[in-house]
Design an enzyme around this catalytic site. Structure first.
Site, mmCIF file in Angstrom:
data_model
loop_
_atom_site.group_PDB
_atom_site.id
_atom_site.type_symbol
_atom_site.label_atom_id
_atom_site.label_comp_id
_atom_site.label_asym_id
_atom_site.label_seq_id
_atom_site.Cartn_x
_atom_site.Cartn_y
_atom_site.Cartn_z
ATOM 1 N N ASP A 63 -2.458 -6.163 -0.691
ATOM 2 C CA ASP A 63 -1.841 -5.434 0.421
ATOM 3 C C ASP A 63 -1.977 -6.151 1.765
ATOM 4 O O ASP A 63 -2.117 -5.517 2.808
ATOM 5 C CB ASP A 63 -2.427 -4.010 0.529
ATOM 6 N N LYS B 88 2.127 -9.597 1.744
ATOM 7 C CA LYS B 88 2.684 -10.802 1.111
ATOM 8 C C LYS B 88 4.208 -10.727 0.989
ATOM 9 O O LYS B 88 4.898 -11.720 1.201
ATOM 10 C CB LYS B 88 2.077 -10.984 -0.294
ATOM 11 N N GLY B 89 4.709 -9.525 0.666
ATOM 12 C CA GLY B 89 6.159 -9.369 0.477
ATOM 13 C C GLY B 89 6.929 -9.787 1.718
ATOM 14 O O GLY B 89 7.938 -10.491 1.629
ATOM 15 N N GLY C 261 2.679 -3.872 -5.104
ATOM 16 C CA GLY C 261 3.544 -3.008 -4.318
ATOM 17 C C GLY C 261 4.006 -3.813 -3.128
ATOM 18 O O GLY C 261 3.263 -4.004 -2.186
ATOM 19 N N HIS C 262 5.212 -4.357 -3.210
ATOM 20 C CA HIS C 262 5.680 -5.242 -2.153
ATOM 21 C C HIS C 262 6.846 -4.602 -1.421
ATOM 22 O O HIS C 262 7.831 -4.205 -2.035
ATOM 23 C CB HIS C 262 6.060 -6.602 -2.740
ATOM 24 N N THR C 263 6.689 -4.489 -0.126
ATOM 25 C CA THR C 263 7.707 -3.832 0.679
ATOM 26 C C THR C 263 8.503 -4.883 1.441
ATOM 27 O O THR C 263 7.929 -5.754 2.077
ATOM 28 C CB THR C 263 7.038 -2.864 1.680
ATOM 29 N N THR D 51 -4.541 0.853 -11.094
ATOM 30 C CA THR D 51 -3.272 1.497 -10.775
ATOM 31 C C THR D 51 -2.743 2.284 -11.971
ATOM 32 O O THR D 51 -1.691 2.906 -11.877
ATOM 33 C CB THR D 51 -2.217 0.444 -10.366
ATOM 34 N N GLN E 221 -1.414 -9.099 -5.737
ATOM 35 C CA GLN E 221 -2.848 -8.794 -5.574
ATOM 36 C C GLN E 221 -3.510 -9.768 -4.588
ATOM 37 O O GLN E 221 -2.823 -10.274 -3.714
ATOM 38 C CB GLN E 221 -3.558 -8.779 -6.930
ATOM 39 N N THR F 225 -8.501 -7.055 -10.795
ATOM 40 C CA THR F 225 -7.378 -6.961 -11.701
ATOM 41 C C THR F 225 -7.590 -8.025 -12.781
ATOM 42 O O THR F 225 -8.548 -8.800 -12.720
ATOM 43 C CB THR F 225 -6.041 -7.108 -10.943
ATOM 44 N N ARG G 81 -5.915 4.047 1.605
ATOM 45 C CA ARG G 81 -6.717 2.838 1.376
ATOM 46 C C ARG G 81 -7.981 2.878 2.219
ATOM 47 O O ARG G 81 -7.995 3.445 3.306
ATOM 48 C CB ARG G 81 -5.905 1.593 1.752
ATOM 49 N N HIS H 10 -0.279 -7.732 10.866
ATOM 50 C CA HIS H 10 -0.838 -6.504 11.448
ATOM 51 C C HIS H 10 -1.593 -6.737 12.757
ATOM 52 O O HIS H 10 -2.495 -5.971 13.089
ATOM 53 C CB HIS H 10 -1.772 -5.806 10.448
ATOM 54 N N ASP I 151 -0.264 -6.194 15.501
ATOM 55 C CA ASP I 151 0.178 -5.035 16.287
ATOM 56 C C ASP I 151 -0.653 -3.790 15.979
ATOM 57 O O ASP I 151 -0.911 -2.964 16.850
ATOM 58 C CB ASP I 151 1.666 -4.740 16.000
ATOM 59 N N GLY J 170 2.224 -11.775 12.023
ATOM 60 C CA GLY J 170 3.037 -10.586 11.804
ATOM 61 C C GLY J 170 2.735 -9.534 12.865
ATOM 62 O O GLY J 170 1.583 -9.183 13.093
HETATM 63 P P1 IMO Z 1 -0.390 -5.984 -4.126
HETATM 64 O O1 IMO Z 1 0.391 -7.033 -4.856
HETATM 65 C C1 IMO Z 1 -4.183 -3.875 -3.800
HETATM 66 C C2 IMO Z 1 -6.390 -3.102 -7.509
HETATM 67 C C3 IMO Z 1 -6.510 -1.690 -8.010
HETATM 68 C C4 IMO Z 1 -7.866 -1.732 -8.691
HETATM 69 C C5 IMO Z 1 -7.866 -3.128 -9.308
HETATM 70 C C6 IMO Z 1 -7.470 -3.169 -10.771
HETATM 71 O O2 IMO Z 1 0.388 -4.845 -3.604
HETATM 72 O O3 IMO Z 1 -1.254 -6.611 -3.097
HETATM 73 P P2 IMO Z 1 -5.149 -2.929 -12.026
HETATM 74 O O4 IMO Z 1 -4.191 -1.787 -12.089
HETATM 75 O O5 IMO Z 1 -4.554 -4.192 -11.493
HETATM 76 O O6 IMO Z 1 -5.874 -3.160 -13.310
HETATM 77 O O7 IMO Z 1 -6.269 -2.449 -10.962
HETATM 78 O O8 IMO Z 1 -6.951 -3.906 -8.552
HETATM 79 N N1 IMO Z 1 -5.020 -3.571 -7.275
HETATM 80 C C7 IMO Z 1 -4.486 -3.778 -6.053
HETATM 81 N N2 IMO Z 1 -4.986 -3.547 -4.819
HETATM 82 N N3 IMO Z 1 -2.962 -4.419 -3.914
HETATM 83 C C8 IMO Z 1 -2.455 -4.679 -5.135
HETATM 84 O O9 IMO Z 1 -1.299 -5.341 -5.300
HETATM 85 C C9 IMO Z 1 -3.205 -4.307 -6.280
HETATM 86 N N4 IMO Z 1 -2.996 -4.403 -7.606
HETATM 87 C C10 IMO Z 1 -4.121 -3.962 -8.202
HETATM 88 O O10 IMO Z 1 -6.491 -0.783 -6.939
HETATM 89 O O11 IMO Z 1 -8.900 -1.681 -7.734
HETATM 90 MG MG MG Z 2 0.717 -3.754 -2.008
#
Ligand code: IMO
Ligand code: MG
Length: 454
Positions: A12, A15-16, A39-41, A127, A227, A242, A327, A353, A355, A438
């Site tokens: 988070d 990156k998107g 989760g990429h916005t 997730t 991630q 993850t 979060r 971030h 800002d 950013g």
């Molecule tokens: P983006 O790409 C933040 C975290 C989960 C959990 C751990 C394992 O948006 O940055 P998983 O479902 O992958 O087995 O969960 O990893 N997690 C993330 N935290 N951003 C993400 O993706 C995440 N993808 C998994 O919250 O702690």
């Molecule tokens: Mg995300």
């Protein structure tokens, strides 16, 4: 040429948006790990697109590739493709034949294991997308790959081997009775159809060869990491991680291109100007806490910290893109960034971030840790030791709110002076130049100091 985008913290980091910003001269955006846990916005012409699986460059007409290092849930894939289609886009997404498939039973098992772990407060806070169980099957040499979906006989044979094992695991080990997620016939019918669609729409590729041919033709490729470093299976905060390698090294095995290709290109570390974390695990610079996620936290924080955490959470939109949950937030943690810089070899940084932190009354950075009476600059390898680290803070003068649109058009020098001091501290500590800053979610709300493709 290639540019690899890597989350420097806990996911988070924005990156998107940076893929979107730097991806303009790219022809292909390839993901090399993870699945629909991301989760990429992306904000494009005032419209917000939230993607969890499809590479974000697709919104701008780039070819998206899900490399062999990804785990692909076909339900999510086609839902996202159809949703983009309904909004008038013509997404072009290719899937590596070697990529492993997430089946419904993986998601069920993800949930079961989290439930069981939660009885002893050991849950990861995943997730729930079945990511871990799918990578387990990959490593256990019993996974089913995208290429197999298009081969009904292979699919059937593999389901018949794997599914009874999964059913026995759920029922006999965990004592949970299961349903159609574990029904071979139903799975076969549904997933065979996905295979047909993948094949008939020309989506299946030998990703390594596909990408190599593009590079040979002089095209630009972005490797889009999902991630972040501290949730990397090897370099993160095990077991609160993850199940893949978001660090830059993952881009080679996860795409089929060599480490030389990745290393010849830029590797951009994406940094959030503070810190956020979803799920459990240590976070030395955390402000207050989130019940259920922050270990041992029961809503008993200092009210000032609580207020500040809530302020940052709201100002930064720190609610999960995938799960919607609040979060955990805290101050920037430099040991994490040193660790990430070493592991991925960043050639540049994008700091997002700036800002969000504007207008605070006080501003701190975790410069180092103190643990067992010693100061250290990097992240310890064990969770227990990391949990014992106390941050050694460095105080910065906060910067005021600004007219960010004006700053965006005028450039770096228009940033408030204290923000520049903050950015220069980060860059100097890590020995890495800042490529972008950013100051808002849109592509225009960024300042580019150096464009890796130009
Ligand atoms: P983006 O790409 C933040 C975290 C989960 C959990 C751990 C394992 O948006 O940055 P998983 O479902 O992958 O087995 O969960 O990893 N997690 C993330 N935290 N951003 C993400 O993706 C995440 N993808 C998994 O919250 O702690
Ligand atoms: Mg995300």
């Amino acid at each position: 040429m290639t540019v690899t985008i890597v989350g420097a913290q806990l996911g988070d980091e924005g990156k998107g948006g940076i893929v979107d910003l730097f991806g303009e001269p790219a022809d292909v955006v390839a993901r090399y790990q993870g699945g629909d846990n991301a989760g990429h916005t992306v904000v494009h012409e005032g419209t917000e697109y939230k993607l969890s699986l499809i590479p974000s460059g697709v919104v701008r007409g780039k070819i998206g590739v899900l490399g062999n290092g990804c785990v692909v849930n076909p339900r999510t894939l086609f839902d996202e493709l159809d949703a983009l289609g309904e909004r008038g886009l013509e997404p072009d997404v290719r899937v590596a034949r070697r990529a492993h498939i997430i089946f419904p039973y993986h998601r069920v098992l993800d949930g079961i294991e989290e439930d069981v772990k939660s009885e002893s407060d050991q849950e990861v806070g995943t997730t729930g997308r079945g990511i871990g169980p799918t990578y387990e099957d990959k490593m256990g040499r019993r996974g089913i790959r995208a290429g197999d979906l298009a081969n009904p006989e292979a699919l059937r044979e593999q389901l018949e081997y794997t599914v009874p094992q999964k059913r026995a695991l759920a029922e006999q080990v965990y004592g949970v009775s299961v349903g159609e997620e574990f029904d071979i016939d139903a799975l076969y019918e549904e997933y065979r159809e996905y295979g047909e669609r993948l094949e008939s729409e020309g989506m299946l590729v030998e990703a390594g060869n596909f990408l190599a041919a593009r590079l040979d033709a002089g095209e630009n490729i972005v490797f889009e990491g999902a991630q972040g470093t501290m949730i990397d299976i090897d370099h993160g905060n095990y077991p609160y991680v993850t199940s893949s390698n978001p660090t830059a090294g993952g881009a080679a095995p996860g795409t089929g291109l060599s480490p030389r290709v990745v290393g010849d290109g830029d590797v951009v570390g994406i940094v959030k100007a503070y810190l956020s974390r979803v799920g459990s695990g240590p976070m030395p610079t955390e402000l207050a806490g989130v019940e259920g996620d922050t270990p041992g936290y029961e809503g008993d924080a200092d009210p000032d910290d609580e207020e500040l955490a809530e302020y940052i959470r709201d100002a930064g939109g720190e609610y999960g893109t995938v799960t919607g949950r609040p979060r955990r937030v805290g101050w920037l943690d430099m040991p994490i960034l040193r660790h990430a810089t070493r592991a991925s070899g960043f050639t540049g940084l994008a700091v997002n971030h700036i800002d969000t932190l504007a207008g605070l009354d006080e501003l701190f950075v975790g410069h180092a840790y103190e643990v067992d009476g010693e100061e250290r600059l990097t992240v310890p390898a064990t969770t227990e030791r990391w949990a014992n680290c106390e941050p050694v803070f460095k105080e910065f003068d906060p910067w005021p709110e600004a007219d960010w649109n004006a700053v965006a058009s005028e450039g770096y020098e228009a940033l408030p002076e204290n923000a520049r001091t903050y950015l220069e501290y980060i860059s100097d500590e890590l020995g890495v130049p800042i490529y972008a800053v950013g100051i808002g979610p849109g592509r225009d709300e960024s300042i580019v100091l150096e464009h890796p493709f130009e």
